[in-house]
Each structure stands twice: as C-alpha cells, then as structure tokens.
Design an enzyme around this catalytic site. Structure first.
Site, PDB file in Angstrom:
ATOM      1  CE  LYS A  11      -3.154-119.449  25.683  1.00 36.95           C
ATOM      2  NZ  LYS A  11      -2.262-118.258  25.527  1.00 36.95           N
ATOM      3  CE1 TYR A  51       0.616-118.691  30.134  1.00 37.81           C
ATOM      4  CE2 TYR A  51      -1.712-118.429  30.581  1.00 37.81           C
ATOM      5  CZ  TYR A  51      -0.696-118.837  29.747  1.00 37.81           C
ATOM      6  OH  TYR A  51      -0.982-119.393  28.512  1.00 37.81           O
ATOM      7  CG  PHE A  59       1.651-109.654  28.680  1.00 37.29           C
ATOM      8  CD1 PHE A  59       1.385-110.951  29.089  1.00 37.29           C
ATOM      9  CD2 PHE A  59       2.943-109.342  28.275  1.00 37.29           C
ATOM     10  CE1 PHE A  59       2.372-111.925  29.090  1.00 37.29           C
ATOM     11  CE2 PHE A  59       3.947-110.313  28.272  1.00 37.29           C
ATOM     12  CZ  PHE A  59       3.660-111.608  28.687  1.00 37.29           C
ATOM     13  NE  ARG A  87       7.183-123.360  23.050  1.00 41.04           N
ATOM     14  CZ  ARG A  87       6.630-122.345  23.714  1.00 41.04           C
ATOM     15  NH1 ARG A  87       5.625-122.549  24.548  1.00 41.04           N
ATOM     16  NH2 ARG A  87       7.072-121.116  23.551  1.00 41.04           N
ATOM     17  CB  THR A  93       3.807-115.853  21.270  1.00 44.09           C
ATOM     18  OG1 THR A  93       4.738-116.817  21.761  1.00 44.09           O
ATOM     19  CG2 THR A  93       2.905-115.386  22.381  1.00 44.09           C
ATOM     20  NE  ARG A 104      -0.136-119.683  20.331  1.00 42.76           N
ATOM     21  CZ  ARG A 104       0.868-119.858  21.174  1.00 42.76           C
ATOM     22  NH1 ARG A 104       2.115-119.829  20.745  1.00 42.76           N
ATOM     23  NH2 ARG A 104       0.626-120.043  22.459  1.00 42.76           N
ATOM     24  CG  ASN A 114      -1.793-116.933  22.087  1.00 37.02           C
ATOM     25  OD1 ASN A 114      -2.468-117.436  22.981  1.00 37.02           O
ATOM     26  ND2 ASN A 114      -0.498-116.730  22.198  1.00 37.02           N
ATOM     27  CG  HIS A 117      -0.079-123.193  27.514  1.00 41.85           C
ATOM     28  ND1 HIS A 117       1.056-122.463  27.715  1.00 41.85           N
ATOM     29  CD2 HIS A 117       0.100-124.364  28.188  1.00 41.85           C
ATOM     30  CE1 HIS A 117       1.889-123.158  28.509  1.00 41.85           C
ATOM     31  NE2 HIS A 117       1.325-124.314  28.807  1.00 41.85           N
ATOM     32  CD  GLU A 128       2.914-125.550  31.819  1.00 47.26           C
ATOM     33  OE1 GLU A 128       2.547-126.130  30.771  1.00 47.26           O
ATOM     34  OE2 GLU A 128       3.579-124.495  31.818  1.00 47.26           O
TER      35      GLU A 128
HETATM   36  P1  RTP Z   1       1.844-119.937  26.077  1.00 50.12           P
HETATM   37  O1  RTP Z   1       2.664-119.937  27.334  1.00 50.12           O
HETATM   38  O2  RTP Z   1       0.426-119.450  26.277  1.00 50.12           O
HETATM   39  O3  RTP Z   1       1.911-121.268  25.372  1.00 50.12           O
HETATM   40  O4  RTP Z   1       2.483-118.920  25.028  1.00 50.12           O
HETATM   41  P2  RTP Z   1       4.004-118.736  24.627  1.00 50.12           P
HETATM   42  O5  RTP Z   1       4.878-119.675  25.377  1.00 50.12           O
HETATM   43  O6  RTP Z   1       4.062-118.773  23.135  1.00 50.12           O
HETATM   44  O7  RTP Z   1       4.237-117.255  25.096  1.00 50.12           O
HETATM   45  P3  RTP Z   1       4.625-116.685  26.554  1.00 50.12           P
HETATM   46  O8  RTP Z   1       5.768-115.767  26.353  1.00 50.12           O
HETATM   47  O9  RTP Z   1       4.773-117.814  27.530  1.00 50.12           O
HETATM   48  O10 RTP Z   1       3.361-115.819  26.920  1.00 50.12           O
HETATM   49  C1  RTP Z   1       2.239-116.392  27.561  1.00 50.12           C
HETATM   50  C2  RTP Z   1       0.982-115.816  26.984  1.00 50.12           C
HETATM   51  O11 RTP Z   1       0.872-114.451  27.369  1.00 50.12           O
HETATM   52  C3  RTP Z   1       0.185-113.732  26.358  1.00 50.12           C
HETATM   53  N1  RTP Z   1       0.995-112.617  25.927  1.00 50.12           N
HETATM   54  N2  RTP Z   1       0.500-111.453  25.718  1.00 50.12           N
HETATM   55  N3  RTP Z   1       0.169-108.708  25.070  1.00 50.12           N
HETATM   56  C4  RTP Z   1       1.375-109.262  24.967  1.00 50.12           C
HETATM   57  O12 RTP Z   1       2.354-108.646  24.597  1.00 50.12           O
HETATM   58  C5  RTP Z   1       1.525-110.673  25.319  1.00 50.12           C
HETATM   59  N4  RTP Z   1       2.639-111.364  25.298  1.00 50.12           N
HETATM   60  C6  RTP Z   1       2.300-112.619  25.679  1.00 50.12           C
HETATM   61  C7  RTP Z   1      -0.068-114.673  25.203  1.00 50.12           C
HETATM   62  O13 RTP Z   1      -1.405-115.148  25.305  1.00 50.12           O
HETATM   63  C8  RTP Z   1       0.905-115.807  25.458  1.00 50.12           C
HETATM   64  O14 RTP Z   1       0.437-117.004  24.893  1.00 50.12           O
HETATM   65 MG    MG Z   2       4.739-119.887  27.508  1.00 48.98          MG
END
Ligand code: RTP
Ligand code: MG
Length: 140
Positions: A11, A51, A59, A87, A93, A104, A114, A117, A128
């Site tokens: 990122k 996304y 968010f 992962r 996350t 992370r 973070n 991805h 993707e």
């Molecule tokens: P990613 O898709 O980026 O690999 O991350 P992830 O699966 O671990 O988490 P996901 O739930 O898919 O969330 C996507 C991205 O959104 C941002 N986020 N911000 N401010 C917040 O509460 C919040 N929650 C999620 C994070 O950048 C996360 O990687």
């Molecule tokens: Mg995700």
C-alpha cells in the site's frame, strides 16, 4: 496442500517509506514466490472497485483516499497454501493485534495504513489478479 496464487498490494504507506524490499524479504522467507509485480497509481474508480465489498462501511472513504495517496506495488504470489500463508505473513488487520514478526506488526502505521493487502479466498484472488494482470505478465 495445493499450489495457489494470491494477490498482494504493498500500500502507499509502504511504498512511501521504501519498504517494498523489506516486505518482499518476508514474503520470500515464507516460501512464497513473487511471480508478477508492478508499481502503479490507482485511480479513484479502481480503488472503489477493488474495495467495493466495503462500500457501506464507515471507513470506506478513508480507505479509498489512503489507497490513492501514492503509488502501490501489485503482486501475484505463488506457493503452497499461498492465500492463507500470505495472510499469516501480513498479520491481523489492526497492527496492535498483529503477531510478532508479521508485516503489519513491523511496519503498519494504523488499521487504515496497514502496509499491505492479501486476498482472502481463492475466488477473490482470481478476481483481484485479473483486475491488474494479464496472463502473460505472470511467470510462475
Ligand atoms: P485487506 O483487505 O487490505 O487485505 O485487509 P483485511 O482483509 O485484513 O481487512 P478488511 O476487513 O478486508 O479491510 C480492508 C482494509 O480496510 C481498512 N480498514 N480500516 N478504520 C477501520 O476501522 C478499518 N477497518 C478496515 C484496512 O486498511 C483494511 O486492510
Ligand atoms: Mg480484506
């Protein structure tokens, strides 16, 4: 255990701090092979599409802004159980909940910034990867 491919994004917070090599070292140390990689700047539309699953979340706006704040590095990673393994390399996350040694834990600035991805399922990995790479750009 099957050989899989997963999609990765380093990122903007990571590229800004010159962490591409450091994250790639952790990827390779985990036994994953980087079989495609390029540096790109996402358009707002591309970030919103990528996304889209989070469109209704509070968010979402912040997430899109952070993904277009600077260049990203998109990658295809290949290896045994690559989706789950990557992962694990990334960690939780929220960096405050991420395990020692993970990307992370070491590099993330916040939940929003973070650093990387990774796809969360074989279906999403295929979708993707196809958003960013044509078949002849991936050399396994
Ligand atoms: P990613 O898709 O980026 O690999 O991350 P992830 O699966 O671990 O988490 P996901 O739930 O898919 O969330 C996507 C991205 O959104 C941002 N986020 N911000 N401010 C917040 O509460 C919040 N929650 C999620 C994070 O950048 C996360 O990687
Ligand atoms: Mg995700």
């Amino acid at each position: 255990m099957a050989i899989e491919r997963t999609f990765s994004i380093l990122k903007p917070d990571a590229t800004r701090r010159n962490l591409t090599g450091a994250v790639n070292a952790l990827i390779e140390a985990a036994g994953l092979r980087i079989v495609a990689q390029k540096r790109v700047l996402l358009s707002r539309a591309q970030a919103e599409t990528f996304y889209a699953v989070h469109k209704a979340r509070p968010f979402f706006g912040e997430l899109v802004e952070s993904m277009i704040a600077g260049p990203i590095v998109v990658q295809v990673l290949e290896g045994e159980d690559a989706i789950k393994k990557y992962r694990e390399v990334l960690g939780a996350t929220d960096p405050s909940k991420a395990a020692e040694g993970t990307v992370r834990k070491q590099f993330a600035l916040s939940v929003g910034e973070n650093s990387a991805h990774g796809s969360d399922s074989p279906e999403n990995a295929a979708i993707e990867i196809a958003q960013f790479f044509s078949g002849n750009e991936i050399v396994g």
